[in-house]
Design a protein around this motif. Structure first.
Motif, PDB file in Angstrom:
ATOM      1  N   HIS A  25      -4.394 -18.791 154.807  1.00 49.12           N
ATOM      2  CA  HIS A  25      -5.104 -17.572 154.424  1.00 49.12           C
ATOM      3  C   HIS A  25      -5.261 -16.619 155.611  1.00 49.12           C
ATOM      4  O   HIS A  25      -5.215 -15.397 155.421  1.00 49.12           O
ATOM      5  CB  HIS A  25      -6.449 -17.902 153.780  1.00 49.12           C
ATOM      6  N   GLY A  28      -2.075 -14.932 155.741  1.00 48.14           N
ATOM      7  CA  GLY A  28      -2.026 -14.003 154.612  1.00 48.14           C
ATOM      8  C   GLY A  28      -2.848 -12.751 154.863  1.00 48.14           C
ATOM      9  O   GLY A  28      -2.406 -11.639 154.555  1.00 48.14           O
ATOM     10  N   GLN A  29      -4.038 -12.919 155.423  1.00 51.25           N
ATOM     11  CA  GLN A  29      -4.873 -11.753 155.722  1.00 51.25           C
ATOM     12  C   GLN A  29      -4.194 -10.854 156.756  1.00 51.25           C
ATOM     13  O   GLN A  29      -4.240  -9.626 156.648  1.00 51.25           O
ATOM     14  CB  GLN A  29      -6.257 -12.184 156.209  1.00 51.25           C
ATOM     15  N   MET A  32      -1.471  -9.008 154.860  1.00 53.10           N
ATOM     16  CA  MET A  32      -2.043  -7.962 153.989  1.00 53.10           C
ATOM     17  C   MET A  32      -2.531  -6.785 154.832  1.00 53.10           C
ATOM     18  O   MET A  32      -2.257  -5.635 154.503  1.00 53.10           O
ATOM     19  CB  MET A  32      -3.197  -8.523 153.159  1.00 53.10           C
ATOM     20  N   ALA A  47     -13.116  -4.769 152.672  1.00 52.63           N
ATOM     21  CA  ALA A  47     -13.419  -5.708 151.586  1.00 52.63           C
ATOM     22  C   ALA A  47     -14.918  -5.725 151.291  1.00 52.63           C
ATOM     23  O   ALA A  47     -15.324  -5.798 150.127  1.00 52.63           O
ATOM     24  CB  ALA A  47     -12.918  -7.105 151.938  1.00 52.63           C
ATOM     25  N   VAL A 110      -5.031  -1.400 147.617  1.00 55.37           N
ATOM     26  CA  VAL A 110      -5.465  -2.774 147.878  1.00 55.37           C
ATOM     27  C   VAL A 110      -5.336  -3.613 146.605  1.00 55.37           C
ATOM     28  O   VAL A 110      -4.875  -4.761 146.652  1.00 55.37           O
ATOM     29  CB  VAL A 110      -6.901  -2.794 148.442  1.00 55.37           C
ATOM     30  N   THR A 111      -5.717  -3.040 145.487  1.00 55.14           N
ATOM     31  CA  THR A 111      -5.603  -3.753 144.207  1.00 55.14           C
ATOM     32  C   THR A 111      -4.150  -4.076 143.898  1.00 55.14           C
ATOM     33  O   THR A 111      -3.840  -5.189 143.450  1.00 55.14           O
ATOM     34  CB  THR A 111      -6.234  -2.925 143.076  1.00 55.14           C
ATOM     35  N   LEU A 113      -1.793  -4.582 146.032  1.00 53.79           N
ATOM     36  CA  LEU A 113      -1.336  -5.606 146.963  1.00 53.79           C
ATOM     37  C   LEU A 113      -1.922  -6.974 146.631  1.00 53.79           C
ATOM     38  O   LEU A 113      -1.219  -7.981 146.607  1.00 53.79           O
ATOM     39  CB  LEU A 113      -1.705  -5.200 148.396  1.00 53.79           C
ATOM     40  N   TYR A 114      -3.221  -7.030 146.376  1.00 53.02           N
ATOM     41  CA  TYR A 114      -3.895  -8.300 146.137  1.00 53.02           C
ATOM     42  C   TYR A 114      -3.810  -8.761 144.678  1.00 53.02           C
ATOM     43  O   TYR A 114      -3.951  -9.954 144.404  1.00 53.02           O
ATOM     44  CB  TYR A 114      -5.378  -8.205 146.533  1.00 53.02           C
ATOM     45  N   TYR A 117      -1.585 -11.763 143.748  1.00 53.69           N
ATOM     46  CA  TYR A 117      -2.077 -13.003 144.348  1.00 53.69           C
ATOM     47  C   TYR A 117      -3.290 -13.520 143.580  1.00 53.69           C
ATOM     48  O   TYR A 117      -3.377 -14.709 143.252  1.00 53.69           O
ATOM     49  CB  TYR A 117      -2.397 -12.772 145.826  1.00 53.69           C
ATOM     50  N   TYR A 118      -4.240 -12.612 143.279  1.00 53.68           N
ATOM     51  CA  TYR A 118      -5.425 -13.035 142.541  1.00 53.68           C
ATOM     52  C   TYR A 118      -5.076 -13.495 141.134  1.00 53.68           C
ATOM     53  O   TYR A 118      -5.721 -14.404 140.599  1.00 53.68           O
ATOM     54  CB  TYR A 118      -6.488 -11.935 142.550  1.00 53.68           C
TER      55      TYR A 118
END
Length: 166
Positions: A25, A28-29, A32, A47, A110-111, A113-114, A117-118
């Motif tokens: 993670h 990953g961070q 990102m 965030a 951001v949405t 990109l993430y 994954y989410y």
């Protein structure tokens, strides 16, 4: 949904798996953040702004959440504002303070990109019963509290050591 059979494990094996998760993670961070043109601390602060939603945070609130000084937070906010991630709004109750709001276009970036994954994490959680998910949530929450306590303990020792060396 009934619980699926899970392989037996020991606390040591679980800690090893957790270490692998945290390391992955962290990578990953970094990935990102880089894709968004940010550093990891700035991403963490953004965030926090996103999590707060309409309850806009002050710079002091953000500094506390990110465990940075208010001086460091000024630089973070300047970078986030220049990057088009946040705007500063006057505090309606205290005109000496500002509150931080997310820019809708940055939220969309951001949405995007993430989001994938989410979605995968949601699929993973679907493999667990409600009771198992409750245990995971309890563990995540309690482990976060322990980590924060330990960070503060380390910082307290650093302050004590600095006081002794002066």
């Amino acid at each position: 949904m009934p619980a699926k059979p899970r392989p037996a494990t020991t606390p040591a094996e679980a800690l090893s798996s957790m270490d692998s998760l945290i390391a992955t993670h962290l990578l990953g961070q970094q990935e990102m953040a880089q894709r968004l043109g940010l550093n990891v601390t700035d991403l963490l602060c953004f965030a926090c702004v996103l999590k707060a939603g309409e309850n806009l945070l002050t710079a002091g609130d953000l500094a506390e959440h990110a465990h940075v000084t208010t001086g460091a937070m000024t630089g973070i906010l300047n970078r986030l504002e220049r990057g088009g991630f946040i705007t500063r709004r006057p505090d309606p109750t205290d005109r000496r303070r500002v509150r931080v709001a997310a820019v809708p276009a940055a939220v969309a970036r951001v949405t995007a990109l993430y989001g994938p994954y989410y979605a995968r994490l949601d699929t993973l959680f679907a493999d667990y019963s409600a009771a198992e998910t409750a245990v995971l949530n309890d563990w995540f929450t309690r482990a976060t509290g322990l980590a924060l306590e330990y960070i503060e303990e380390l910082r307290g020792k650093d302050a004590e050591d600095a006081g002794r060396s002066e």
